[in-house]
Write a protein that holds these residues in place. Structure first.
Motif, PDB file in Angstrom:
ATOM      1  N   ILE A   1      26.250 -62.997 -64.693  1.00  0.00           N
ATOM      2  CA  ILE A   1      26.142 -61.549 -64.549  1.00  0.00           C
ATOM      3  C   ILE A   1      27.491 -60.846 -64.676  1.00  0.00           C
ATOM      4  O   ILE A   1      27.604 -59.656 -64.402  1.00  0.00           O
ATOM      5  CB  ILE A   1      25.438 -61.156 -63.232  1.00  0.00           C
ATOM      6  N   CYS A   2      28.497 -61.603 -65.129  1.00  0.00           N
ATOM      7  CA  CYS A   2      29.831 -61.043 -65.368  1.00  0.00           C
ATOM      8  C   CYS A   2      30.236 -61.070 -66.834  1.00  0.00           C
ATOM      9  O   CYS A   2      31.098 -60.296 -67.247  1.00  0.00           O
ATOM     10  CB  CYS A   2      30.892 -61.823 -64.588  1.00  0.00           C
ATOM     11  N   GLY A   3      29.663 -62.007 -67.607  1.00  0.00           N
ATOM     12  CA  GLY A   3      30.124 -62.166 -68.977  1.00  0.00           C
ATOM     13  C   GLY A   3      31.587 -62.546 -69.025  1.00  0.00           C
ATOM     14  O   GLY A   3      32.072 -63.353 -68.224  1.00  0.00           O
ATOM     15  N   HIS A   4      32.324 -61.909 -69.927  1.00  0.00           N
ATOM     16  CA  HIS A   4      33.734 -62.283 -70.109  1.00  0.00           C
ATOM     17  C   HIS A   4      34.595 -61.933 -68.904  1.00  0.00           C
ATOM     18  O   HIS A   4      35.696 -62.467 -68.739  1.00  0.00           O
ATOM     19  CB  HIS A   4      34.306 -61.618 -71.368  1.00  0.00           C
ATOM     20  N   TYR A   5      34.102 -61.051 -68.032  1.00  0.00           N
ATOM     21  CA  TYR A   5      34.891 -60.697 -66.840  1.00  0.00           C
ATOM     22  C   TYR A   5      35.059 -61.886 -65.899  1.00  0.00           C
ATOM     23  O   TYR A   5      35.963 -61.882 -65.048  1.00  0.00           O
ATOM     24  CB  TYR A   5      34.230 -59.542 -66.087  1.00  0.00           C
ATOM     25  N   ALA A   6      34.227 -62.900 -66.014  1.00  0.00           N
ATOM     26  CA  ALA A   6      34.339 -64.085 -65.167  1.00  0.00           C
ATOM     27  C   ALA A   6      35.357 -65.085 -65.701  1.00  0.00           C
ATOM     28  O   ALA A   6      35.701 -66.040 -65.010  1.00  0.00           O
ATOM     29  CB  ALA A   6      32.987 -64.778 -65.036  1.00  0.00           C
ATOM     30  N   GLY A   7      35.851 -64.871 -66.906  1.00  0.00           N
ATOM     31  CA  GLY A   7      36.655 -65.886 -67.571  1.00  0.00           C
ATOM     32  C   GLY A   7      38.029 -66.116 -66.988  1.00  0.00           C
ATOM     33  O   GLY A   7      38.610 -67.185 -67.173  1.00  0.00           O
ATOM     34  N   SER A   8      38.574 -65.134 -66.303  1.00  0.00           N
ATOM     35  CA  SER A   8      39.908 -65.277 -65.706  1.00  0.00           C
ATOM     36  C   SER A   8      40.021 -64.292 -64.555  1.00  0.00           C
ATOM     37  O   SER A   8      39.261 -63.312 -64.468  1.00  0.00           O
ATOM     38  CB  SER A   8      41.011 -64.996 -66.735  1.00  0.00           C
ATOM     39  N   LEU A   9      40.975 -64.530 -63.678  1.00  0.00           N
ATOM     40  CA  LEU A   9      41.203 -63.606 -62.576  1.00  0.00           C
ATOM     41  C   LEU A   9      41.582 -62.228 -63.104  1.00  0.00           C
ATOM     42  O   LEU A   9      41.110 -61.205 -62.593  1.00  0.00           O
ATOM     43  CB  LEU A   9      42.305 -64.146 -61.659  1.00  0.00           C
ATOM     44  N   ALA A  10      42.419 -62.175 -64.148  1.00  0.00           N
ATOM     45  CA  ALA A  10      42.817 -60.885 -64.712  1.00  0.00           C
ATOM     46  C   ALA A  10      41.611 -60.122 -65.247  1.00  0.00           C
ATOM     47  O   ALA A  10      41.478 -58.908 -65.032  1.00  0.00           O
ATOM     48  CB  ALA A  10      43.844 -61.095 -65.817  1.00  0.00           C
ATOM     49  N   ASN A  11      40.703 -60.825 -65.910  1.00  0.00           N
ATOM     50  CA  ASN A  11      39.501 -60.165 -66.425  1.00  0.00           C
ATOM     51  C   ASN A  11      38.629 -59.651 -65.281  1.00  0.00           C
ATOM     52  O   ASN A  11      38.089 -58.532 -65.347  1.00  0.00           O
ATOM     53  CB  ASN A  11      38.688 -61.132 -67.291  1.00  0.00           C
ATOM     54  N   TRP A  12      38.467 -60.459 -64.248  1.00  0.00           N
ATOM     55  CA  TRP A  12      37.636 -60.037 -63.129  1.00  0.00           C
ATOM     56  C   TRP A  12      38.250 -58.831 -62.423  1.00  0.00           C
ATOM     57  O   TRP A  12      37.530 -57.898 -62.044  1.00  0.00           O
ATOM     58  CB  TRP A  12      37.434 -61.193 -62.150  1.00  0.00           C
ATOM     59  N   CYS A  13      39.568 -58.822 -62.293  1.00  0.00           N
ATOM     60  CA  CYS A  13      40.233 -57.671 -61.669  1.00  0.00           C
ATOM     61  C   CYS A  13      40.098 -56.421 -62.532  1.00  0.00           C
ATOM     62  O   CYS A  13      40.074 -55.297 -62.010  1.00  0.00           O
ATOM     63  CB  CYS A  13      41.701 -57.993 -61.399  1.00  0.00           C
ATOM     64  N   THR A  14      39.991 -56.592 -63.843  1.00  0.00           N
ATOM     65  CA  THR A  14      39.706 -55.444 -64.711  1.00  0.00           C
ATOM     66  C   THR A  14      38.330 -54.872 -64.385  1.00  0.00           C
ATOM     67  O   THR A  14      38.142 -53.646 -64.337  1.00  0.00           O
ATOM     68  CB  THR A  14      39.766 -55.865 -66.190  1.00  0.00           C
ATOM     69  N   MET A  15      37.340 -55.743 -64.147  1.00  0.00           N
ATOM     70  CA  MET A  15      36.018 -55.264 -63.744  1.00  0.00           C
ATOM     71  C   MET A  15      36.091 -54.527 -62.411  1.00  0.00           C
ATOM     72  O   MET A  15      35.439 -53.480 -62.230  1.00  0.00           O
ATOM     73  CB  MET A  15      35.034 -56.428 -63.653  1.00  0.00           C
ATOM     74  N   VAL A  16      36.877 -55.034 -61.486  1.00  0.00           N
ATOM     75  CA  VAL A  16      37.055 -54.346 -60.207  1.00  0.00           C
ATOM     76  C   VAL A  16      37.618 -52.948 -60.446  1.00  0.00           C
ATOM     77  O   VAL A  16      37.120 -51.954 -59.893  1.00  0.00           O
ATOM     78  CB  VAL A  16      37.984 -55.146 -59.271  1.00  0.00           C
ATOM     79  N   ALA A  17      38.660 -52.860 -61.274  1.00  0.00           N
ATOM     80  CA  ALA A  17      39.301 -51.567 -61.530  1.00  0.00           C
ATOM     81  C   ALA A  17      38.326 -50.576 -62.158  1.00  0.00           C
ATOM     82  O   ALA A  17      38.301 -49.389 -61.794  1.00  0.00           O
ATOM     83  CB  ALA A  17      40.518 -51.765 -62.425  1.00  0.00           C
ATOM     84  N   ARG A  18      37.507 -51.041 -63.078  1.00  0.00           N
ATOM     85  CA  ARG A  18      36.552 -50.143 -63.737  1.00  0.00           C
ATOM     86  C   ARG A  18      35.441 -49.721 -62.774  1.00  0.00           C
ATOM     87  O   ARG A  18      34.940 -48.592 -62.869  1.00  0.00           O
ATOM     88  CB  ARG A  18      35.988 -50.825 -64.982  1.00  0.00           C
ATOM     89  N   THR A  19      35.078 -50.596 -61.850  1.00  0.00           N
ATOM     90  CA  THR A  19      34.089 -50.222 -60.842  1.00  0.00           C
ATOM     91  C   THR A  19      34.683 -49.211 -59.866  1.00  0.00           C
ATOM     92  O   THR A  19      34.007 -48.251 -59.455  1.00  0.00           O
ATOM     93  CB  THR A  19      33.586 -51.462 -60.091  1.00  0.00           C
ATOM     94  N   VAL A  20      35.927 -49.397 -59.501  1.00  0.00           N
ATOM     95  CA  VAL A  20      36.614 -48.427 -58.644  1.00  0.00           C
ATOM     96  C   VAL A  20      36.682 -47.065 -59.320  1.00  0.00           C
ATOM     97  O   VAL A  20      36.485 -46.021 -58.681  1.00  0.00           O
ATOM     98  CB  VAL A  20      38.013 -48.947 -58.271  1.00  0.00           C
ATOM     99  N   ASP A  21      36.934 -47.049 -60.619  1.00  0.00           N
ATOM    100  CA  ASP A  21      36.925 -45.776 -61.349  1.00  0.00           C
ATOM    101  C   ASP A  21      35.570 -45.088 -61.249  1.00  0.00           C
ATOM    102  O   ASP A  21      35.486 -43.856 -61.245  1.00  0.00           O
ATOM    103  CB  ASP A  21      37.254 -46.017 -62.827  1.00  0.00           C
ATOM    104  N   LEU A  22      34.518 -45.876 -61.147  1.00  0.00           N
ATOM    105  CA  LEU A  22      33.159 -45.342 -61.108  1.00  0.00           C
ATOM    106  C   LEU A  22      32.773 -44.811 -59.731  1.00  0.00           C
ATOM    107  O   LEU A  22      32.186 -43.727 -59.618  1.00  0.00           O
ATOM    108  CB  LEU A  22      32.174 -46.431 -61.542  1.00  0.00           C
ATOM    109  N   VAL A  23      33.093 -45.568 -58.671  1.00  0.00           N
ATOM    110  CA  VAL A  23      32.571 -45.214 -57.342  1.00  0.00           C
ATOM    111  C   VAL A  23      33.639 -45.036 -56.271  1.00  0.00           C
ATOM    112  O   VAL A  23      33.320 -44.636 -55.149  1.00  0.00           O
ATOM    113  CB  VAL A  23      31.557 -46.268 -56.857  1.00  0.00           C
ATOM    114  N   GLY A  24      34.898 -45.331 -56.571  1.00  0.00           N
ATOM    115  CA  GLY A  24      35.951 -45.194 -55.575  1.00  0.00           C
ATOM    116  C   GLY A  24      36.253 -46.505 -54.879  1.00  0.00           C
ATOM    117  O   GLY A  24      35.374 -47.342 -54.666  1.00  0.00           O
ATOM    118  N   VAL A  25      37.505 -46.676 -54.504  1.00  0.00           N
ATOM    119  CA  VAL A  25      37.963 -47.957 -53.968  1.00  0.00           C
ATOM    120  C   VAL A  25      37.315 -48.282 -52.631  1.00  0.00           C
ATOM    121  O   VAL A  25      37.165 -49.466 -52.264  1.00  0.00           O
ATOM    122  CB  VAL A  25      39.506 -47.971 -53.855  1.00  0.00           C
TER     123      VAL A  25
END
Length: 332
Positions: free
Chosen positions: A213-237
């Protein structure tokens, strides 16, 4: 695990658990993890699982402590142990009885999904073609969970059921292990409208690390943290946290039970819909077990988060929600 490091809280893991897993939690700096005690189990089977957990926690009391309130997590951390919060990924243990919400709360259950992979008497599942929404019984169960101090989890529910439960609940609710569907298109993930509604009611989404359920965002810590950042942009930290969905010791028998229960003889791949392999335990190098969670704070800092923001995501937001929702005694 030290008293000065940022506390890591994992909003959902599947198990199974043993002392080695508890040591991995400790190595990851995990102050608290929510462990799954039921997927399809009925009331008696769930009571058996809770009894087994009592024995397991007692046998490993030097490493772990049961959690019933947010204060227990602080105590566990101060003692250099990991808090274990017990949850169910289905409301099947209720067996049609509203009063069992209070019974299971008294036995230590603090988190419960309204639905798992099938629509039930409480609401719709994300995998069904239609979602009837929160049922009359579902409304009653949400109200009862609010009253006793049990967290409402909507991770596997359908979009309509999620939104209606968010609106109906008097306390903040959670998606303990899901991601934004706008970042990775999968029925287990949540649409932007649902996530914004969750945040508007001060709820929390625990972002999963599960490849399917992550796709390429699961491939590395940096990618997963990018998903975190984009989710924060959507709903707030304030509304973003960790919900790994880890199950590093699960094998074919465990995954078969998670996916099929007793309701089908056919192949069911659960969330593993888009993968060429049905091996759901095909993990990625940065998080093969919970010890890798020790890397997340630094990963978020490298992605541009401030120290306060990173600490909120890795644990602070769950701690706030638990303080708002969980109570030690039913009705307190």
């Amino acid at each position: 695990m030290t008293g000065t490091a940022a506390p890591v809280v994992d909003g959902l893991q599947c198990g199974p658990y043993d002392r080695e897993v508890f040591l991995q939690l400790r190595a990851g700096g995990v102050a608290c993890a929510t462990a799954t005690v039921a997927f399809w189990e009925d009331a008696v089977e769930t009571m058996d699982a809770l009894a087994a957990w009592q024995d397991l926690l007692a046998a490993n009391a030097d490493l772990v402590v049961p959690v019933r309130t947010a204060a227990d997590i602080g105590r566990a951390r101060a003692e250099g142990r990991t808090g274990i919060l017990l949850g169910a990924q289905n409301a099947s243990p209720l067996q049609g009885r509203l009063g069992f919400v209070r019974h299971f709360h008294a036995m230590g259950l603090r988190v419960m999904q309204l639905t798992y992979n099938n629509t039930n008497e409480f609401g719709g599942s994300c995998y069904e073609t239609t979602d009837p929404g929160l049922t009359r019984f579902g409304h009653e169960v949400v109200r009862e969970m609010n009253t006793v101090g049990m967290l409402v989890d909507l991770s596997h529910s359908g979009d309509r059921t999620r939104r209606e439960a968010i609106e109906h609940s008097a306390r903040p609710v959670a998606l303990t292990h899901a991601n934004p569907r706008s970042l990775y298109d999968h029925p287990r993930n949540a649409d932007d409208a649902t996530l914004k509604a969750l945040a508007a009611r001060d709820g929390v989404v625990g972002l999963a690390t599960y490849r399917s359920i992550c796709g390429h965002y699961a491939g590395s810590l940096a990618n997963w943290c990018t998903m975190v950042a984009r989710t924060v942009d959507l709903v707030g930290v304030r509304h973003v946290a960790i919900g790994t969905d880890l199950s590093p010791k699960a094998g074919p028998a465990e995954f078969s039970w998670m996916r099929k229960g007793r309701w089908t003889r056919g192949e069911q791949r659960g969330a593993d819909l888009n993968s060429p392999s049905a091996a759901a335990n095909d993990t990625h190098e940065w998080l093969t077990d919970a010890s890798g969670l020790a890397l997340v704070t630094d990963g978020l800092r490298a992605a541009g988060f401030s120290s306060d923001e990173a600490h909120a995501v890795v644990g602070g937001n769950w701690l706030r929600l638990y303080a708002d929702v969980l109570t030690a005694d039913a009705g307190s």
